[in-house]
Design an enzyme around this catalytic site. Structure first.
Site, PDB file in Angstrom:
ATOM      1  N   HIS A   2      32.355  37.914  33.916  1.00 51.38           N
ATOM      2  CA  HIS A   2      33.002  37.801  32.684  1.00 51.38           C
ATOM      3  C   HIS A   2      34.603  37.971  32.956  1.00 51.38           C
ATOM      4  O   HIS A   2      35.356  37.324  32.642  1.00 51.38           O
ATOM      5  CB  HIS A   2      32.569  38.731  31.526  1.00 51.38           C
ATOM      6  CG  HIS A   2      31.417  38.310  30.798  1.00 51.38           C
ATOM      7  ND1 HIS A   2      31.229  37.084  30.440  1.00 51.38           N
ATOM      8  CD2 HIS A   2      30.218  38.812  30.708  1.00 51.38           C
ATOM      9  CE1 HIS A   2      29.987  36.680  30.129  1.00 51.38           C
ATOM     10  NE2 HIS A   2      29.314  37.943  30.070  1.00 51.38           N
ATOM     11  N   ASP A  35      31.678  28.274  29.319  1.00 51.33           N
ATOM     12  CA  ASP A  35      30.311  28.613  29.954  1.00 51.33           C
ATOM     13  C   ASP A  35      30.209  28.664  31.300  1.00 51.33           C
ATOM     14  O   ASP A  35      30.738  28.135  32.033  1.00 51.33           O
ATOM     15  CB  ASP A  35      29.459  27.589  29.082  1.00 51.33           C
ATOM     16  CG  ASP A  35      28.110  28.102  29.063  1.00 51.33           C
ATOM     17  OD1 ASP A  35      28.076  29.439  29.272  1.00 51.33           O
ATOM     18  OD2 ASP A  35      27.094  27.518  28.819  1.00 51.33           O
ATOM     19  N   LEU A  85      52.881  27.064  23.012  1.00 48.92           N
ATOM     20  CA  LEU A  85      51.446  26.765  22.856  1.00 48.92           C
ATOM     21  C   LEU A  85      50.927  27.734  21.529  1.00 48.92           C
ATOM     22  O   LEU A  85      51.100  28.949  21.514  1.00 48.92           O
ATOM     23  CB  LEU A  85      50.847  27.229  24.120  1.00 48.92           C
ATOM     24  CG  LEU A  85      49.325  27.168  24.245  1.00 48.92           C
ATOM     25  CD1 LEU A  85      48.972  25.596  24.301  1.00 48.92           C
ATOM     26  CD2 LEU A  85      48.989  27.537  25.331  1.00 48.92           C
TER      27      LEU A  85
HETATM   28  C1  FPP Z   1      29.882  32.393  28.550  1.00 47.31           C
HETATM   29  O1  FPP Z   1      29.341  32.631  29.851  1.00 47.31           O
HETATM   30  C2  FPP Z   1      30.896  33.172  28.330  1.00 47.31           C
HETATM   31  C3  FPP Z   1      31.282  34.192  27.151  1.00 47.31           C
HETATM   32  C4  FPP Z   1      30.102  34.277  26.281  1.00 47.31           C
HETATM   33  C5  FPP Z   1      32.210  35.072  27.214  1.00 47.31           C
HETATM   34  C6  FPP Z   1      33.660  34.450  27.172  1.00 47.31           C
HETATM   35  C7  FPP Z   1      34.458  35.227  27.578  1.00 47.31           C
HETATM   36  C8  FPP Z   1      35.367  35.120  28.664  1.00 47.31           C
HETATM   37  C9  FPP Z   1      35.462  33.734  29.276  1.00 47.31           C
HETATM   38  C10 FPP Z   1      36.315  36.190  29.314  1.00 47.31           C
HETATM   39  C11 FPP Z   1      37.410  36.646  28.446  1.00 47.31           C
HETATM   40  C12 FPP Z   1      38.042  35.677  27.397  1.00 47.31           C
HETATM   41  C13 FPP Z   1      38.862  36.157  26.593  1.00 47.31           C
HETATM   42  C14 FPP Z   1      39.569  35.493  25.758  1.00 47.31           C
HETATM   43  C15 FPP Z   1      39.533  37.660  26.869  1.00 47.31           C
HETATM   44  P1  FPP Z   1      27.731  33.047  29.719  1.00 47.31           P
HETATM   45  O2  FPP Z   1      27.760  34.435  29.914  1.00 47.31           O
HETATM   46  O3  FPP Z   1      27.103  32.303  28.740  1.00 47.31           O
HETATM   47  O4  FPP Z   1      27.411  32.329  31.301  1.00 47.31           O
HETATM   48  P2  FPP Z   1      25.862  31.973  31.435  1.00 47.31           P
HETATM   49  O5  FPP Z   1      25.709  30.866  30.545  1.00 47.31           O
HETATM   50  O6  FPP Z   1      26.075  31.444  32.869  1.00 47.31           O
HETATM   51  O7  FPP Z   1      25.002  33.088  31.365  1.00 47.31           O
END
Ligand code: FPP
Length: 246
Positions: free
Chosen positions: A34, A17, A128
Site C-alpha cells: 500500500h 489494484d 487537475l
Molecule cells: C488495491 O490493492 C488497493 C487498495 C484497496 C487501496 C488503494 C490505496 C492506495 C493505492 C494507496 C494510497 C492512496 C491514496 C489515495 C492515499 P489490493 O490490496 O486489493 O491488492 P491485491 O488485489 O493484490 O491484494
C-alpha cells in the site's frame, strides 16, 4: 494526424489494484504494497497534472473494503491520513483541486476533518480536478441520486415524469465534470467492481496486468495510446462518426 489532434481523454478514472500481490511477490507485508501504491498514486497525479488531463478519479477504498481484516483497514486509514497531511500543500501549489466522493461519515472524525480541510484549501484551484473515491460504491451513488429526486417529488417540487437521464446525471457524484473518457484498471482483473457505474456507460475500458505499484508514466502513456486508437461512436455507425460514405 498531428500530435495536437490526437484524441486525449479529458477525464481518466482508475482502479488501483495489485498492492497486496506486489508485496507478496517480494515477501513483504501488505502494508508495504500500500505504501508503494501510494508513491505510484503521487507520481500518476503529478503526471496527469503535467499532461493537462482535466480530471482524474481514483478508487482508494470501496464500500466493500471494510470486509478486509481490521488491521489492514486501520493501516489504510493511517496511510490516507498521513498522505492527506503530507500532500495537500503540494496539491495546492500545483493548482490541483481535490475532493472526495463516497459515504465519508463512516470514517474516523480526524480523517473526515482532513478531507474537509483539503477540499476547502483547494476548492478554487483550476488545474487537475482530482477526485478520490472513499467508501464509495456505484450502486450507492445511483441510490443516493434516486433518493434526492424522490424527495423533491415528494415535496411537490418535481414531476416524476420530468425525470430524464440529464436530470439524473445531475444528481450523481461529480455531476459538474465530464464523465470519464478512459477507465484504467491495473492488477489483471477485468471487472468494474461497483465503481462509477452510472458514469462509465460510454467510457473506453483499459485493463492491464501491471500491478499498481509498478504502474508508471510509461504505462499511463500506453493507456493514452489505447484511448487515442479508439473510435468513440456513442451508438452511431463508424461511418457517421468519420463522415465517410463507405
Ligand atoms: C488495491 O490493492 C488497493 C487498495 C484497496 C487501496 C488503494 C490505496 C492506495 C493505492 C494507496 C494510497 C492512496 C491514496 C489515495 C492515499 P489490493 O490490496 O486489493 O491488492 P491485491 O488485489 O493484490 O491484494
Amino acid at each position: 494526424m498531428s500530435a495536437s489532434e490526437t484524441p486525449r481523454p479529458r477525464h481518466v478514472a482508475i482502479i488501483m489494484d495489485g498492492n497486496g500481490r506486489w508485496a507478496r511477490q517480494r515477501g513483504r507485508p501488505r502494508a508495504s504494497g500500500h505504501q508503494a501504491g501510494f508513491r505510484t498514486t503521487r507520481d500518476i497525479v503529478e503526471a496527469c497534472a503535467r499532461q493537462r488531463i482535466e480530471a482524474l478519479t481514483l478508487f482508494a477504498f470501496s464500500s466493500e473494503n471494510w470486509k478486509r481484516p481490521p488491521t489492514e483497514v486501520g493501516l489504510l486509514m493511517d496511510l490516507f491520513l498521513r498522505a492527506l497531511k503530507s500532500e495537500v500543500g503540494k496539491l495546492c501549489d500545483n493548482n490541483v483541486r481535490i475532493r472526495f466522493i463516497g459515504e465519508r461519515s463512516a470514517f474516523q472524525q480526524k480523517l473526515q476533518e482532513e478531507m474537509d480541510n483539503a477540499e476547502q484549501l483547494t476548492r478554487d484551484n483550476t488545474g487537475l480536478q482530482l477526485a478520490i473515491a472513499v467508501n464509495y460504491g456505484g450502486r450507492w451513488d445511483i441510490v443516493n441520486a434516486a433518493r434526492a429526486l424522490a424527495r423533491q417529488a415528494r415535496d411537490g417540487q418535481l414531476d416524476p415524469d420530468a425525470i430524464d437521464i440529464d436530470m439524473f446525471s445531475g444528481q450523481v457524484s461529480l455531476a459538474d465534470i465530464p464523465e470519464p473518457d478512459l477507465f484504467i484498471r491495473t492488477g489483471g482483473e477485468k471487472r468494474i467492481s461497483n465503481y462509477l457505474l452510472w458514469h462509465l456507460a460510454y467510457t473506453e475500458l483499459f485493463f492491464t496486468d501491471v500491478l499498481w505499484p509498478d504502474f508508471s508514466e510509461t504505462e499511463l502513456a500506453t493507456a493514452l495510446e489505447f484511448y487515442a486508437g479508439r473510435q468513440r461512436r456513442f451508438g452511431q455507425t463508424g461511418e457517421q462518426v468519420t463522415g465517410s460514405n463507405a
